[in-house]
Write an enzyme that holds these catalytic residues in place. Structure first.
Site, PDB file in Angstrom:
ATOM      1  N   CYS A 194     -16.219   2.610   1.438  1.00  0.00           N
ATOM      2  CA  CYS A 194     -15.059   1.734   1.699  1.00  0.00           C
ATOM      3  C   CYS A 194     -14.516   1.931   3.111  1.00  0.00           C
ATOM      4  O   CYS A 194     -13.857   1.041   3.637  1.00  0.00           O
ATOM      5  CB  CYS A 194     -13.977   1.998   0.669  1.00  0.00           C
ATOM      6  SG  CYS A 194     -13.408   3.705   0.661  1.00  0.00           S
ATOM      7  N   HIS A 230      -7.414   0.599  -6.279  1.00  0.00           N
ATOM      8  CA  HIS A 230      -7.653  -0.137  -5.031  1.00  0.00           C
ATOM      9  C   HIS A 230      -8.394  -1.444  -5.389  1.00  0.00           C
ATOM     10  O   HIS A 230      -9.565  -1.626  -5.051  1.00  0.00           O
ATOM     11  CB  HIS A 230      -8.472   0.725  -4.068  1.00  0.00           C
ATOM     12  CG  HIS A 230      -8.386   0.303  -2.631  1.00  0.00           C
ATOM     13  ND1 HIS A 230      -7.666  -0.793  -2.202  1.00  0.00           N
ATOM     14  CD2 HIS A 230      -8.952   0.826  -1.500  1.00  0.00           C
ATOM     15  CE1 HIS A 230      -7.786  -0.916  -0.890  1.00  0.00           C
ATOM     16  NE2 HIS A 230      -8.558   0.045  -0.438  1.00  0.00           N
ATOM     17  N   ASP A 257     -16.924   7.715  -1.077  1.00  0.00           N
ATOM     18  CA  ASP A 257     -15.617   7.592  -0.425  1.00  0.00           C
ATOM     19  C   ASP A 257     -15.247   8.991   0.069  1.00  0.00           C
ATOM     20  O   ASP A 257     -15.928   9.982  -0.264  1.00  0.00           O
ATOM     21  CB  ASP A 257     -14.588   7.058  -1.448  1.00  0.00           C
ATOM     22  CG  ASP A 257     -13.189   6.864  -0.868  1.00  0.00           C
ATOM     23  OD1 ASP A 257     -13.048   6.871   0.376  1.00  0.00           O
ATOM     24  OD2 ASP A 257     -12.234   6.717  -1.660  1.00  0.00           O
ATOM     25  N   ARG A 275     -13.840  -7.397   3.301  1.00  0.00           N
ATOM     26  CA  ARG A 275     -12.454  -7.169   2.856  1.00  0.00           C
ATOM     27  C   ARG A 275     -11.591  -8.370   3.212  1.00  0.00           C
ATOM     28  O   ARG A 275     -10.688  -8.746   2.471  1.00  0.00           O
ATOM     29  CB  ARG A 275     -11.864  -5.917   3.538  1.00  0.00           C
ATOM     30  CG  ARG A 275     -12.433  -4.580   3.128  1.00  0.00           C
ATOM     31  CD  ARG A 275     -12.192  -4.255   1.660  1.00  0.00           C
ATOM     32  NE  ARG A 275     -10.806  -4.452   1.249  1.00  0.00           N
ATOM     33  CZ  ARG A 275      -9.792  -3.619   1.528  1.00  0.00           C
ATOM     34  NH1 ARG A 275     -10.023  -2.491   2.151  1.00  0.00           N
ATOM     35  NH2 ARG A 275      -8.555  -3.884   1.121  1.00  0.00           N
ATOM     36  N   ARG A 281       0.858  -1.193   0.000  1.00  0.00           N
ATOM     37  CA  ARG A 281       0.000   0.000   0.000  1.00  0.00           C
ATOM     38  C   ARG A 281       0.887   1.233   0.000  1.00  0.00           C
ATOM     39  O   ARG A 281       1.779   1.366   0.851  1.00  0.00           O
ATOM     40  CB  ARG A 281      -0.905   0.050   1.226  1.00  0.00           C
ATOM     41  CG  ARG A 281      -1.471   1.457   1.452  1.00  0.00           C
ATOM     42  CD  ARG A 281      -2.535   1.579   2.463  1.00  0.00           C
ATOM     43  NE  ARG A 281      -3.757   0.953   2.006  1.00  0.00           N
ATOM     44  CZ  ARG A 281      -4.957   1.230   2.498  1.00  0.00           C
ATOM     45  NH1 ARG A 281      -5.092   2.148   3.437  1.00  0.00           N
ATOM     46  NH2 ARG A 281      -6.021   0.610   2.055  1.00  0.00           N
ATOM     47  N   GLN A 294     -10.181  -3.719  -2.784  1.00  0.00           N
ATOM     48  CA  GLN A 294     -11.422  -3.079  -2.306  1.00  0.00           C
ATOM     49  C   GLN A 294     -12.562  -3.357  -3.285  1.00  0.00           C
ATOM     50  O   GLN A 294     -13.684  -3.688  -2.880  1.00  0.00           O
ATOM     51  CB  GLN A 294     -11.196  -1.565  -2.184  1.00  0.00           C
ATOM     52  CG  GLN A 294     -12.420  -0.779  -1.760  1.00  0.00           C
ATOM     53  CD  GLN A 294     -12.796  -0.990  -0.305  1.00  0.00           C
ATOM     54  OE1 GLN A 294     -11.951  -0.879   0.572  1.00  0.00           O
ATOM     55  NE2 GLN A 294     -14.055  -1.312  -0.036  1.00  0.00           N
TER      56      GLN A 294
HETATM   57  N1   CP Z   1     -11.043   0.680   2.856  1.00  0.00           N
HETATM   58  C1   CP Z   1      -9.752   0.628   3.202  1.00  0.00           C
HETATM   59  O1   CP Z   1      -8.870   0.366   2.392  1.00  0.00           O
HETATM   60  O2   CP Z   1      -9.536   0.863   4.510  1.00  0.00           O
HETATM   61  P1   CP Z   1      -8.125   1.055   5.207  1.00  0.00           P
HETATM   62  O3   CP Z   1      -7.566   2.362   4.720  1.00  0.00           O
HETATM   63  O4   CP Z   1      -8.425   1.082   6.681  1.00  0.00           O
HETATM   64  O5   CP Z   1      -7.238  -0.083   4.835  1.00  0.00           O
HETATM   65  N1  NVA Z   2      -9.639   7.159  -1.503  1.00  0.00           N
HETATM   66  C1  NVA Z   2      -9.217   6.854  -0.151  1.00  0.00           C
HETATM   67  C2  NVA Z   2      -9.453   5.432   0.159  1.00  0.00           C
HETATM   68  C3  NVA Z   2      -9.122   5.005   1.552  1.00  0.00           C
HETATM   69  C4  NVA Z   2      -9.388   3.563   1.796  1.00  0.00           C
HETATM   70  C5  NVA Z   2      -7.760   7.218   0.018  1.00  0.00           C
HETATM   71  O1  NVA Z   2      -6.968   6.932  -0.879  1.00  0.00           O
HETATM   72  O2  NVA Z   2      -7.406   7.811   1.040  1.00  0.00           O
END
Ligand code: CP
Ligand code: NVA
Length: 344
Positions: A282, A142, A238, A321, A115, A145
């Site tokens: 999400c 993502h 989101d 998830r 990530r 997700q």
């Molecule tokens: N939805 C999601 O990816 O959550 P986190 O940022 O907590 O991993």
């Molecule tokens: N779009 C958001 C998703 C978090 C799970 C971000 O990138 O912060």
């Protein structure tokens, strides 16, 4: 005539998942099926051995609650082991190139979840590590997700084809981009409800539209929220400011205020009374609360009323998830449910 294997995800063994485009429609649907089997197995209280002997590296440059925990629990449930590596505590991209780090981790681990910021980083890890690499969120995608999103929709409605999912808000962010492709693969009509300033690129729309046409569903961009959500089965949003975009916070909030998901918008679906609409996010979400770490308070992308409503399935999605992440790991590392061979 091409040979069709019985197991639709045997082809995923040894493969990475960097964007949803890495999957065929058949593989995507196969992962949903495997996730459902693994969820039932967990509900029966059965722990498995599908990942026995597998060592996974979890590299995180950005914060995470769900993705990190989903990966750890999924691995442990099937007898594997996951090692959390904060990017702040390893040499990646500082004293050591991404390619060198990839080659080191590939000698020790069976797979790498990443990530972080740049899509190029996850691509370099996949290119140089020699093991499957999974994208746990970058600035642009993502995919894990999206699999959980579609899984949750299928679970709630018992079908996917012909449903209408409307994504309201920052429609060119990582979550929206991957979800658009996931919907196209699942035959779900996707509406991206956005201000013109946040439109997805023509290239990403065109690429997803090819998949949608193949599966006889549609992808539309609509700027007026009340119009966009008419007939929606799923309203999805989101955060308005993604990780790494903090400098744009004020302007983004101004731009997206008219795109808040509130009860008035949910009523515009026409499906609130008959129970045929659900709300998804999400997470994490800004819904009428102040946190210790941001200056923002009050509802942003969704109101408390919608977030806490019975049609809000955000915590089902959060749980899913884990089941879907498990399916991805099992597919990439074993080809989909076969017991791993003993190492010699
Ligand atoms: N939805 C999601 O990816 O959550 P986190 O940022 O907590 O991993
Ligand atoms: N779009 C958001 C998703 C978090 C799970 C971000 O990138 O912060």
């Amino acid at each position: 005539m091409s040979r069709v294997t019985k197991n639709p995800i045997a082809s995923l063994q040894g493969r990475s998942l960097l964007t949803p485009h890495d999957l065929s429609d058949r593989e995507f649907l196969g992962l949903l099926k495997l996730a459902a089997q693994l969820k039932r197995k967990k509900e029966r209280g059965t722990l498995g051995t599908l990942l026995r002997g597998k060592q996974l590296a979890l590299i995180f440059e950005k914060l995470s609650t769900r993705t990190r925990c989903a990966a750890s629990v999924a691995t442990a449930d099937e007898g594997g082991r996951a090692e959390y590596l904060s990017a702040r505590e390893i040499h990646l991209g500082k004293k050591e190139s991404t390619a060198d780090t990839a080659r080191v981790l590939g000698r020790m681990f069976d797979g790498i979840l990443y990530r972080g910021y740049r899509q190029e980083t996850v691509e370099l890890l996949a290119q140089h590590s020699g093991v499957p690499v999974w994208n746990g969120l970058t600035d642009t995608e993502h995919p894990t997700q999206a699999l959980a999103d579609i899984f949750t929709v299928q679970e709630a409605f018992g079908r996917m084809r012909g449903l209408k999912l409307v994504y309201v808000g920052d429609g060119r962010n990582n979550v929206a981009s991957s979800l658009m492709v996931g919907c196209a693969m699942a035959g779900i009509n996707f509406v991206n409800c956005i201000p013109p300033e946040l439109a997805p690129t023509p290239e990403s729309l065109a690429r997803a539209s090819v998949i949608a046409r193949r599966n006889r569903c549609t992808i539309d961009v609509v700027h007026a929220p009340a119009l966009a959500v008419r007939g929606a089965h799923v309203v999805y949003t989101d955060v308005w400011v993604s990780m790494g975009e903090e400098a744009q916070e004020d302007a983004r909030i101004q731009l997206l205020r008219p795109y808040q998901v509130n009860m008035a918008l949910m009523r515009h679906t026409g499906n609130l009374q008959n129970g045929k609409v659900m709300f998804l996010h999400c997470l994490p979400a800004f819904h009428n609360h102040a946190t210790e770490t941001t200056a923002v308070s009050g509802a942003l992308e969704v109101t408390d009323e919608v977030f806490e409503a019975s049609f809000s399935k955000v915590f089902d999605l959060a749980e899913n998830r884990m089941h879907t992440m498990k399916a991805i790991f099992v597919a990439s590392l074993t080809g989909g449910g076969r017991k791993p061979r003993r190492r010699t």
